[in-house]
Design a protein around this motif. Structure first.
Motif: not given
Length: 169
Positions: A22, A142-143
């Protein structure tokens, strides 16, 4: 001696066994966004000179194509950097870099020194951007992105579980 060996074993596992995917995706989004945004700013600053002979496509005027390119470079870079509509925002830059590669390789671009790494390697920069954008398109934001937070919000409102809905992000 055993403590040193244990230290190196822990460090080896930390550097090889842990992934920071991430953070890596955030870095890649920020890096490519800043780098591509520089072209948009350069085009905006030099608008009057570039609008005279900027490459055209689809029978549009030089100015129109330059405005479209500036919008792609600035808006898509911003969207990618904040992670909003990330995968969708990679498509216009990919298409623009394919067009830039075509113009650079075929010597149709009058200011090719602006786009190449140097005069002996004119076509590598668009290909590099295409590769990075394809990575972001495939890997996702991603997060650490607005896309992820909005997805979590939508999933939560619908009463569903994040782990069931989102594949490994």
């Amino acid at each position: 001696m055993k403590n040193i060996a244990d230290f190196f074993a822990r460090m080896f596992l930390r550097f090889t066994g842990y992934t920071y995917s991430n953070m890596a995706r955030l870095f890649m989004r920020l890096f490519v966004g800043i780098m591509f945004m520089q072209f948009g700013i350069r085009h905006l600053v030099n608008f009057s000179e570039l609008s005279v002979d900027f490459p055209t496509i689809f029978s549009l005027s030089h100015e129109t194509c330059l405005v479209i390119m500036i919008i792609i470079e600035l808006l898509c870079s911003l969207l990618i950097m904040i992670g909003f509509l990330t995968r969708l925002a990679t498509i216009p830059p990919i298409l623009s870099m394919i067009a830039a590669e075509y113009y650079i390789v075929h010597d149709l671009l009058p200011h090719s020194s602006l786009y190449g790494l140097d005069s002996t390697q004119p076509g590598y920069l668009p290909i590099m951007f295409i590769g990075i954008y394809l990575f972001i398109l495939l890997a996702g934001p991603g997060k650490i992105s607005l896309d992820y937070f909005i997805s979590i919000f939508i999933i939560g409102r619908q009463g569903r579980d994040e782990k069931e809905e989102l594949e490994e992000v």
